[in-house]
Motif scaffolding. Structure first.
Motif, PDB file in Angstrom:
ATOM      1  N   VAL A 102       5.052   2.104  26.997  1.00 17.81           N
ATOM      2  CA  VAL A 102       4.304   2.796  28.107  1.00 17.81           C
ATOM      3  C   VAL A 102       4.379   4.092  28.007  1.00 17.81           C
ATOM      4  CG1 VAL A 102       4.312   3.228  30.565  1.00 17.81           C
ATOM      5  CG2 VAL A 102       4.649   0.759  29.768  1.00 17.81           C
ATOM      6  N   GLN A 103       3.646   5.085  27.914  1.00 14.35           N
ATOM      7  CA  GLN A 103       3.451   6.412  27.728  1.00 14.35           C
ATOM      8  C   GLN A 103       3.924   7.305  29.071  1.00 14.35           C
ATOM      9  OE1 GLN A 103       3.699   7.856  24.543  1.00 14.35           O
ATOM     10  NE2 GLN A 103       3.638   5.796  24.209  1.00 14.35           N
ATOM     11  N   VAL A 104       5.060   6.899  29.516  1.00 14.61           N
ATOM     12  CA  VAL A 104       5.662   7.519  30.746  1.00 14.61           C
ATOM     13  C   VAL A 104       6.396   8.985  30.432  1.00 14.61           C
ATOM     14  CG1 VAL A 104       7.690   7.488  32.378  1.00 14.61           C
ATOM     15  CG2 VAL A 104       6.314   5.631  32.412  1.00 14.61           C
ATOM     16  N   GLU A 105       5.942   9.809  31.189  1.00 17.05           N
ATOM     17  CA  GLU A 105       6.597  11.232  30.844  1.00 17.05           C
ATOM     18  C   GLU A 105       7.931  11.447  31.758  1.00 17.05           C
ATOM     19  OE1 GLU A 105       5.769  15.835  32.249  1.00 17.05           O
ATOM     20  OE2 GLU A 105       4.194  14.695  31.306  1.00 17.05           O
ATOM     21  N   SER A 106       8.839  11.918  31.138  1.00 13.85           N
ATOM     22  CA  SER A 106      10.369  11.945  31.713  1.00 13.85           C
ATOM     23  C   SER A 106      10.873  13.483  30.836  1.00 13.85           C
ATOM     24  CB  SER A 106      11.035  10.713  31.433  1.00 13.85           C
ATOM     25  OG  SER A 106      11.196  10.342  30.106  1.00 13.85           O
ATOM     26  N   TYR A 107      12.163  13.628  31.438  1.00 16.10           N
ATOM     27  CA  TYR A 107      12.511  14.560  30.783  1.00 16.10           C
ATOM     28  C   TYR A 107      14.044  14.879  30.639  1.00 16.10           C
ATOM     29  CZ  TYR A 107      13.361  16.890  35.697  1.00 16.10           C
ATOM     30  OH  TYR A 107      13.757  17.199  36.861  1.00 16.10           O
ATOM     31  N   ILE A 108      14.934  15.322  29.900  1.00 15.06           N
ATOM     32  CA  ILE A 108      16.441  15.105  29.968  1.00 15.06           C
ATOM     33  C   ILE A 108      16.821  16.688  30.425  1.00 15.06           C
ATOM     34  CG2 ILE A 108      18.550  15.044  28.645  1.00 15.06           C
ATOM     35  CD1 ILE A 108      16.615  13.796  26.244  1.00 15.06           C
ATOM     36  N   GLU A 109      17.626  16.422  31.520  1.00 13.95           N
ATOM     37  CA  GLU A 109      18.233  17.762  32.038  1.00 13.95           C
ATOM     38  C   GLU A 109      19.679  18.110  31.233  1.00 13.95           C
ATOM     39  OE1 GLU A 109      18.024  20.806  35.049  1.00 13.95           O
ATOM     40  OE2 GLU A 109      16.919  19.127  35.069  1.00 13.95           O
ATOM     41  N   MET A 110      19.689  18.857  30.505  1.00 17.91           N
ATOM     42  CA  MET A 110      21.099  19.502  29.815  1.00 17.91           C
ATOM     43  C   MET A 110      21.974  19.976  30.546  1.00 17.91           C
ATOM     44  SD  MET A 110      19.656  18.407  26.949  1.00 17.91           S
ATOM     45  CE  MET A 110      21.044  18.490  25.813  1.00 17.91           C
ATOM     46  N   LEU A 111      23.218  19.546  29.952  1.00 17.01           N
ATOM     47  CA  LEU A 111      24.400  19.955  30.801  1.00 17.01           C
ATOM     48  C   LEU A 111      25.131  21.242  29.801  1.00 17.01           C
ATOM     49  CD1 LEU A 111      26.157  16.679  31.618  1.00 17.01           C
ATOM     50  CD2 LEU A 111      24.685  17.959  33.075  1.00 17.01           C
ATOM     51  N   GLU A 112      25.858  22.048  30.575  1.00 15.55           N
ATOM     52  CA  GLU A 112      26.648  22.963  29.688  1.00 15.55           C
ATOM     53  C   GLU A 112      27.903  22.168  28.940  1.00 15.55           C
ATOM     54  OE1 GLU A 112      28.232  25.789  32.746  1.00 15.55           O
ATOM     55  OE2 GLU A 112      26.401  26.742  33.152  1.00 15.55           O
ATOM     56  N   LYS A 162      13.042  26.150  29.497  1.00 15.10           N
ATOM     57  CA  LYS A 162      13.983  26.567  30.246  1.00 15.10           C
ATOM     58  C   LYS A 162      13.313  26.749  31.639  1.00 15.10           C
ATOM     59  CE  LYS A 162      17.725  29.884  30.811  1.00 15.10           C
ATOM     60  NZ  LYS A 162      18.849  28.892  30.539  1.00 15.10           N
ATOM     61  N   VAL A 163      13.758  25.909  32.617  1.00  6.11           N
ATOM     62  CA  VAL A 163      13.372  25.803  34.095  1.00  6.11           C
ATOM     63  C   VAL A 163      14.679  26.490  35.028  1.00  6.11           C
ATOM     64  CG1 VAL A 163      12.611  24.472  35.863  1.00  6.11           C
ATOM     65  CG2 VAL A 163      12.071  23.860  33.567  1.00  6.11           C
ATOM     66  N   GLY A 164      14.475  27.794  35.391  1.00  6.18           N
ATOM     67  CA  GLY A 164      15.551  28.383  36.193  1.00  6.18           C
ATOM     68  C   GLY A 164      16.698  28.648  35.214  1.00  6.18           C
ATOM     69  N   ARG A 165      17.679  28.059  35.541  1.00  7.55           N
ATOM     70  CA  ARG A 165      19.003  27.962  34.918  1.00  7.55           C
ATOM     71  C   ARG A 165      19.145  26.918  33.981  1.00  7.55           C
ATOM     72  NH1 ARG A 165      23.770  30.513  38.620  1.00  7.55           N
ATOM     73  NH2 ARG A 165      22.856  32.401  39.163  1.00  7.55           N
ATOM     74  N   SER A 166      18.190  25.897  34.178  1.00  7.34           N
ATOM     75  CA  SER A 166      18.194  24.528  33.314  1.00  7.34           C
ATOM     76  C   SER A 166      17.458  24.594  32.080  1.00  7.34           C
ATOM     77  CB  SER A 166      17.664  23.443  34.219  1.00  7.34           C
ATOM     78  OG  SER A 166      18.361  23.369  35.417  1.00  7.34           O
ATOM     79  N   VAL A 167      17.980  23.779  30.989  1.00  3.52           N
ATOM     80  CA  VAL A 167      17.130  23.441  30.081  1.00  3.52           C
ATOM     81  C   VAL A 167      16.560  21.978  30.062  1.00  3.52           C
ATOM     82  CG1 VAL A 167      17.213  23.392  27.442  1.00  3.52           C
ATOM     83  CG2 VAL A 167      18.226  25.137  28.353  1.00  3.52           C
ATOM     84  N   ARG A 168      15.274  21.906  29.909  1.00  2.24           N
ATOM     85  CA  ARG A 168      14.857  20.545  29.814  1.00  2.24           C
ATOM     86  C   ARG A 168      14.136  20.045  28.639  1.00  2.24           C
ATOM     87  NH1 ARG A 168      12.127  20.396  36.102  1.00  2.24           N
ATOM     88  NH2 ARG A 168      14.507  20.687  37.167  1.00  2.24           N
ATOM     89  N   VAL A 169      14.425  18.863  28.085  1.00  2.49           N
ATOM     90  CA  VAL A 169      13.581  18.303  27.223  1.00  2.49           C
ATOM     91  C   VAL A 169      12.548  17.222  27.572  1.00  2.49           C
ATOM     92  CG1 VAL A 169      13.809  17.052  24.723  1.00  2.49           C
ATOM     93  CG2 VAL A 169      15.792  18.502  25.699  1.00  2.49           C
ATOM     94  N   TYR A 170      11.357  17.593  27.610  1.00  5.18           N
ATOM     95  CA  TYR A 170      10.342  16.737  28.114  1.00  5.18           C
ATOM     96  C   TYR A 170       9.918  15.605  26.729  1.00  5.18           C
ATOM     97  CZ  TYR A 170      10.041  19.558  32.412  1.00  5.18           C
ATOM     98  OH  TYR A 170      10.324  20.313  33.501  1.00  5.18           O
ATOM     99  N   VAL A 171       9.703  14.635  27.289  1.00  2.00           N
ATOM    100  CA  VAL A 171       9.298  13.390  26.267  1.00  2.00           C
ATOM    101  C   VAL A 171       8.394  12.254  26.785  1.00  2.00           C
ATOM    102  CG1 VAL A 171      11.635  13.553  25.124  1.00  2.00           C
ATOM    103  CG2 VAL A 171      11.481  11.810  27.083  1.00  2.00           C
ATOM    104  N   THR A 172       7.670  11.667  26.148  1.00  3.82           N
ATOM    105  CA  THR A 172       7.083  10.527  26.846  1.00  3.82           C
ATOM    106  C   THR A 172       7.543   9.276  25.876  1.00  3.82           C
ATOM    107  OG1 THR A 172       5.307  10.861  24.930  1.00  3.82           O
ATOM    108  CG2 THR A 172       5.012  11.938  27.284  1.00  3.82           C
TER     109      THR A 172
END
Length: 240
Positions: free
Chosen positions: A29-39, A115-125
């Motif tokens: 399934v080609q669901v879109e999601s993302y990883i919220e990276m931690l410091e 980068k979204v605000g102070r966050s770094v996100r990795v968007y994947v499907t």
């Protein structure tokens, strides 16, 4: 026995809010999601060059496995859903979550890192990860070595069949109201239909009259399963 400790580098944000309904393999399934990276891993320098790769390996933890958390005695055999949930097979011949190390491995398609605000996100499907899944590592997928075109996959050689998805008149009206009134992206409904088409029921359940419920992307979805189709009977928005 020496235990190895690994860091958690981020957490998955996905529409799969419960185990029920998650595809049994990635990219079904080609669901879109993302990883919220931690410091300190939320540094764009750590992703320099990643856009040259179309796909990634995600190494992650089965964090919602109650039996694993209780550290039960090792079970050498499990019952894969693909075999009907009744036949036992060796745990190392499956991708079952009930294994010595609660680690998973999935290939996903990379969309972007931003980068979204102070966050770094990795968007994947194509992810098959539960919302909130801890991510242990991210590695690039290498086509010439990771893709084995003549590989044998035992009892899982063929992709699962997909069923038609239809909506009752009431459910269709609810869906349209959500899209219109909640400014809902129609992509979410397309992803929902892809999930339902794979028949998310446990393999040992086969009751055409039963109403099943599934939480997906903050919606409560009710459906029946017939011989060749899935019928959505109700969809309502979950409380915030």
């Amino acid at each position: 026995m020496t235990e190895i400790k690994v860091p958690i580098i981020g957490y998955m944000n996905s529409p799969y809010l419960e185990k029920f309904g998650i595809p049994r393999q990635p990219n079904l399934v080609q669901v879109e999601s993302y990883i919220e990276m931690l410091e300190p891993y939320n540094d764009l320098l750590a992703f320099e060059g990643i856009n040259e790769f179309s796909h990634l390996w995600l190494i992650w933890q089965f964090h919602d496995n109650k039996n694993q958390q209780a550290k039960e005695k090792f079970r050498p055999q499990v019952r894969p859903p693909r075999l009907g949930g009744n036949k036992k097979i060796g745990v190392f011949s499956t991708r079952s979550m009930y294994r010595p190390a609660p680690m998973g491995l999935s290939v996903v398609q990379l969309k972007e890192v931003k980068k979204v605000g102070r966050s770094v996100r990795v968007y994947v499907t194509g992810s098959d990860l539960l919302n909130g899944t801890p991510i242990i590592d991210i590695k690039p997928y290498i086509q010439y070595s990771d893709a084995v075109l003549d590989a044998e996959s035992g009892y899982a050689q063929d992709q699962p069949e997909r069923m038609a998805v239809i909506w009752t008149e009431n459910a269709e009206q609810q869906k349209q109201n959500l899209i219109k009134c909640q400014n809902l992206d129609s992509r979410i409904m397309n992803e929902l239909e892809q999930v339902l088409a794979l028949d998310p029921r446990p393999a040992y359940q086969d009751d055409a009259e039963r109403i099943y419920k599934m939480n997906f992307a903050h919606f409560d979805v009710s459906f029946r399963v017939g011989v060749a189709c899935i019928t959505v009977t109700e969809i309502i928005q979950l409380s915030a």
